[in-house]
Design a protein around this motif. Structure first.
Motif, PDB file in Angstrom:
ATOM      1  N   LEU A  39       0.741  -1.123  -0.164  1.00 26.13           N
ATOM      2  CA  LEU A  39      -0.098  -0.012  -0.002  1.00 26.13           C
ATOM      3  C   LEU A  39       0.764   1.147   0.043  1.00 26.13           C
ATOM      4  O   LEU A  39       0.502   2.274  -0.538  1.00 26.13           O
ATOM      5  CB  LEU A  39      -0.884   0.084   1.143  1.00 26.13           C
ATOM      6  N   PRO A  43       0.168   2.667  -3.922  1.00 24.52           N
ATOM      7  CA  PRO A  43      -1.168   3.104  -3.057  1.00 24.52           C
ATOM      8  C   PRO A  43      -2.234   2.744  -3.965  1.00 24.52           C
ATOM      9  O   PRO A  43      -3.235   1.988  -3.532  1.00 24.52           O
ATOM     10  CB  PRO A  43      -0.826   4.268  -2.861  1.00 24.52           C
ATOM     11  N   PHE A 158      -2.264   5.368   1.444  1.00 27.44           N
ATOM     12  CA  PHE A 158      -1.165   5.421   1.989  1.00 27.44           C
ATOM     13  C   PHE A 158      -1.255   5.457   3.931  1.00 27.44           C
ATOM     14  O   PHE A 158      -0.314   4.822   4.350  1.00 27.44           O
ATOM     15  CB  PHE A 158      -0.603   6.843   1.765  1.00 27.44           C
TER      16      PHE A 158
END
Length: 183
Positions: A39, A43, A158
């Motif tokens: 991630l 992202p 994020f």
């Protein structure tokens, strides 16, 4: 009733206590850490795939539960089949799924912020600045999410990546502590 002291932490009957299997939290920690890092590194791609998979799995699970639960009543099978189809579509088209989810969350933020702000305005005498600032922030974030859904998803991914990485790292740390016998 009397209490008996058991030497060396052994259990009555000479059996030693079972140790917690440290490999389970280690495995979960490694997978969680990898999801968190993905991630952080990718992202948008990772978030869209993970969210689409989770939403699709939830629809499929709900559909199966609806079908199984409706056997006695007999009218839930079409709804269950619809849920399963929606789950397959959600997994097959992750970009569509995520854009719909971001739009839904943005609209929900706008609705909640607007209602909260209307309540705050009605309470003029006892109003505190927090009761205006929070709904105003919700409305602003909802508008930003509607205008730039990709940015909203990247920021959310994020933040989720940071938290997931921390959780994965702490699970790995706890598993290694279990292995050493410190926990």
């Amino acid at each position: 009733m009397s209490w008996e002291l058991i030497p060396d932490g052994s259990q009555p009957g000479g059996r030693m206590p079972r140790r917690f299997p440290w490999g389970v939290p280690l495995t979960v920690g490694v997978v969680t850490l990898l999801v968190g890092l993905s991630l952080l590194v990718w992202p948008f791609f990772a978030a869209s795939r993970i969210l689409a998979l989770l939403i699709g799995a939830a629809f499929i699970g709900g559909g199966l539960a609806t079908i199984v639960g409706s056997r006695a009543r007999g009218f839930g099978t079409p709804a269950g089949v619809l849920f399963i189809v929606l789950g397959v579509i959600a997994i097959a088209f992750p970009e569509l799924t995520v854009s719909m989810l971001v739009g839904f969350v943005a609209a929900t933020m706008l609705l909640i912020g607007t209602v909260w702000l209307a309540i705050a305005v009605r309470m003029r005498e006892a109003i505190h600045w927090v009761f205006v600032a929070i709904p105003a922030a919700l409305i602003a974030l909802g508008i930003v999410a509607l205008i730039w859904p990709s940015l909203a998803l990247i920021v959310a991914a994020f933040v989720a990546g940071l938290l997931t990485t921390l959780v994965g790292g702490s699970l790995i740390w706890a598993a290694l502590a279990l292995r050493r016998g410190n926990a």
